[in-house]
Design an enzyme around this catalytic site. Structure first.
Site: not given
Length: 722
Positions: A271, A281, A301, A517
């Site tokens: 931080e 967020h 995630s 084919d």
């Protein structure tokens, strides 16, 4: 209303638990809100939306101008396994009063969170219809169990991929109640990248950060192995510190183990580190811009393996949390992220790359489909579900442990004379090829195929090739869904109603694809040849017979009975020569190798074939090549036969141009170069002026049947639709 039975509005309850599921539900909510004549919307907010430590994300719902009917505090703090169970229990206690008050006709539930399980359980027990978003997907850990449990409780399903749709069907869900819509978030993603992104980047990462020169990190705990996931997060942060790029780190979700992960961040000083920005967020609209213009995204995630593919941003997926997800080529898996060096190596491999944008999970039109699906729900129908039991398709994905291997396919070509097996790389290079005469009996043929494939698979290991699957090209009518040759050509005997997929899959333990084919030749052109990137084109094969394949809107056309693109049997003359199909006047009766051989024999029997400079050894059968040689040496009758054959083929191409209006026609096979000029002359003389500019070219692929067989494997296993 279309089907609700009472000509009244459908009352829809949308329940959202966290920032991630709201990004998927919000587009649907906006869509419902724009059609008030059809729907009434109730919004229920619960879970981590209402917790300050996780950003109080309910505010973004209010900012989107939605009225929140009910707020339910359902999270028991503790961030361990017991707290998750207690949170489910608390939600189950509180939800009945809410549902009794709202009395919705249908509840929309998203995904695989424990909160969503409580919602689905409550609604199911209270006889409220449930629409589940994103069911049928496979990821990893406890999420799979929760997602599939919600699937069993839900009455209707909106899935994002064809594979997820197949999984839902295999889980006994009624096909009529499944909608393949794509992911709702893609409706916003695919129109998002043109916005003013630099101001957003500067807001979250600083004024000195450049586009594509930063990393987004988002890692959650793995609830089935919390201790290992915390260790992996620690290694990730160490690798990011060493990599020395500006990094936006989002806090983990509320699952068990998240508190310990936050402690790791603080212990390492993330931080306060000058290279890191740690946030709880980011609003979804801004988050889209951040990942769209990042140099790389790292973590575990689902956003990384799903949404980020829409922008082609490189992704490093760590651990097992998303192990079963379908992914685009932008995702590199580091499943055993057990060392800092391995994660650091992945960063060096991925950072700054730009991959093709992937639309595996959606095309931007999910919401209109979902709204139409909601309108079609008949409230008079019984709630009782119906069941069925189809098979599940296999899923394979890239892993960093195989990064040095050449991803390859085993390609098999069953011709009238030879049986060929090849190892084909992702780039279309034939690494090694094996050729044997095609046996005359089924037993000998299937045994030889198995023997050659086993030998090739064994050799592939020595050549450092990772075989992803087996693709088979064969003459005749084929059911590619089941891997069965329905009817063969006369050139391959004892080859009707033959299941090719089962014996090869059982022997090699690999997925197996089978097709005609002609279709394989078209697939080869789409992936490796002149059809690459084209939306619509047609391939015509000129060989022993005449075949073809049609690509329409980037997809191969099989037809309702797998008989599409039998282009050799287009009739170009009502009184033409007999064809092997039982009809007469077909292109194949004029322009195939067999037809030219027939005409060459007639000339030879009448002593009209050979000219000066030509000879045919007694032990050599007269064939099409002798006719072509004679024509080149001035034999007028041979030239006339070739001109007639080319004209027949040209008339067939004109019919194709008038019927399909493709942007390109590709002539493939050994006779293509001998027909190309005649075909173009016929188009100039016979075709409508509106199609005369369509280009007709000769294929430059050497082995289209093998390459097409390989492309079935390579396209599917890299998540492109086949």
């Amino acid at each position: 209303m279309e089907k609700n039975g009472k000509n009244r509005k459908l009352r829809v309850c949308v329940a959202t638990c966290n920032r991630a599921d709201y990004s998927k539900l919000a587009p649907i909510m906006f869509g419902i809100k724009t059609e008030p004549e059809f729907f009434e919307l109730d919004v229920v907010v619960l879970g981590s939306h209402l917790i300050d430590d996780y950003g109080n994300t309910y505010r973004m719902i209010e900012q989107d101008d939605f009225d929140i009917n009910t707020r339910l505090h359902t999270i028991v703090r503790g961030e361990d396994e017991a707290a998750m169970v207690e949170s489910v229990g608390l939600a189950l206690v509180k939800l009945p009063d809410v549902l009794n008050r709202l009395k919705p006709d249908i509840m929309i539930v998203h995904g695989d969170r424990f909160d969503a399980l409580a919602l689905a359980t409550s609604a199911a027990l209270m006889n409220i219809r449930i629409l589940h978003i994103e069911g049928g997907e496979v990821s990893g850990t406890i999420d799979d169990s929760i997602r599939h449990a919600i699937t069993k409780l839900a009455h209707y399903h909106v899935c994002c991929t064809r594979s997820a749709e197949q999984h839902l069907i295999s889980m006994c869900e009624d096909h009529d109640r499944i909608l393949l819509a794509g992911c709702p978030s893609y409706d916003k993603l695919l129109s998002a990248k043109n916005k003013d992104y630099m101001s957003i980047i500067r807001m979250w990462l600083g004024d000195d950060v450049k586009c594509k020169d930063y990393i987004v990190a988002l890692q959650h705990p793995v609830t089935t192995d919390i201790k290992h996931s915390i260790k992996m997060f620690e290694l990730t942060l160490d690798a990011l510190i060493s990599f020395n790029k500006r990094t936006l780190v989002l806090f983990p979700n509320i699952d068990a183990g998240s508190k310990e992960m936050v402690r790791v961040m603080r212990k390492k000083g993330i931080e306060h580190h000058p290279n890191f920005r740690a946030v709880k967020h980011v609003p979804f609209d801004q988050f889209i811009q951040l990942v769209a213009h990042a140099g790389c995204m790292i973590g575990n995630s689902s956003c990384g393996v799903r949404e980020v593919g829409a922008f082609g941003t490189p992704v490093i997926n760590l651990g097992t949390r998303q192990i079963g997800r379908e992914t685009g080529e932008n995702v590199l898996h580091v499943r055993d992220a057990d060392t800092q060096d391995k994660i650091l190596q992945a960063l060096h491999l991925q950072f700054g790359k730009q991959y093709p944008c992937s639309k595996i999970y959606g095309d931007g039109n999910a919401v209109p489909r979902i709204l139409k699906f909601l309108k079609s729900i008949d409230l008079q129908e019984p709630l009782q579900k119906k069941f069925c039991f189809p098979p599940v398709k296999e899923n394979i994905s890239q892993d960093i442990d195989h990064i040095l291997e050449t991803l390859s396919a085993l390609a098999v070509d069953l011709g009238g004379t030879n049986l060929r097996v090849a190892i084909v790389s992702m780039k279309g290079e034939i690494v090694k090829k094996y050729t044997q005469f095609n046996p005359k009996t089924y037993e000998e043929r299937i045994n030889l195929i198995l023997q050659m494939c086993v030998e090739a698979a064994s050799e592939a290991v020595k050549l450092n090739c990772r075989i992803l699957g087996v693709g088979i090209s064969t003459g005749g009518r084929v059911n590619p869904r089941e891997g069965i040759v329905l009817h063969s050509t006369k050139l391959i005997q004892e080859w009707n109603s033959v299941d090719l997929r089962t014996p090869l899959s059982d022997t090699l333990h690999l997925p197996v694809w089978v097709d005609n084919d002609g279709n394989c030749a078209a697939l080869a052109e789409r992936k490796f040849g002149q059809g690459k990137g084209l939306e619509n084109f047609v391939t015509l094969i000129t060989g022993t017979g005449i075949g073809g394949g049609i690509i329409h809107q980037h997809e191969l056309i099989h037809g309702s009975s797998f008989c599409a693109a039998e282009l050799g049997h287009l009739v170009v003359s009502l009184d033409g020569p007999d064809c092997s199909c039982g009809s007469h006047g077909c292109i194949e009766a004029y322009a195939s190798g067999m037809a030219l051989q027939r005409e060459a024999k007639k000339l030879h029997d009448e002593d009209l074939l050979l000219v000066e400079g030509m000879s045919v050894p007694k032990d050599e059968a007269v064939g099409a090549l002798h006719l072509i040689q004679a024509a080149k040496l001035g034999n007028v009758k041979a030239q006339s036969i070739l001109r007639t054959a080319g004209t027949a083929l040209g008339l067939g191409v004109v019919n194709i141009l008038h019927t399909m209006n493709p942007s390109l026609v590709i002539l493939s096979g050994v006779l293509a170069s001998h027909y190309i000029h005649i075909v173009k002359d016929v188009i100039r003389q016979q075709a409508l002026s509106s199609v005369q500019d369509v280009d007709v070219v000769v294929s430059d692929l050497v082995d289209p049947a093998l390459l097409g067989a390989a492309s079935m494997v390579l396209d599917y296993t890299t998540r492109r639709i086949y």
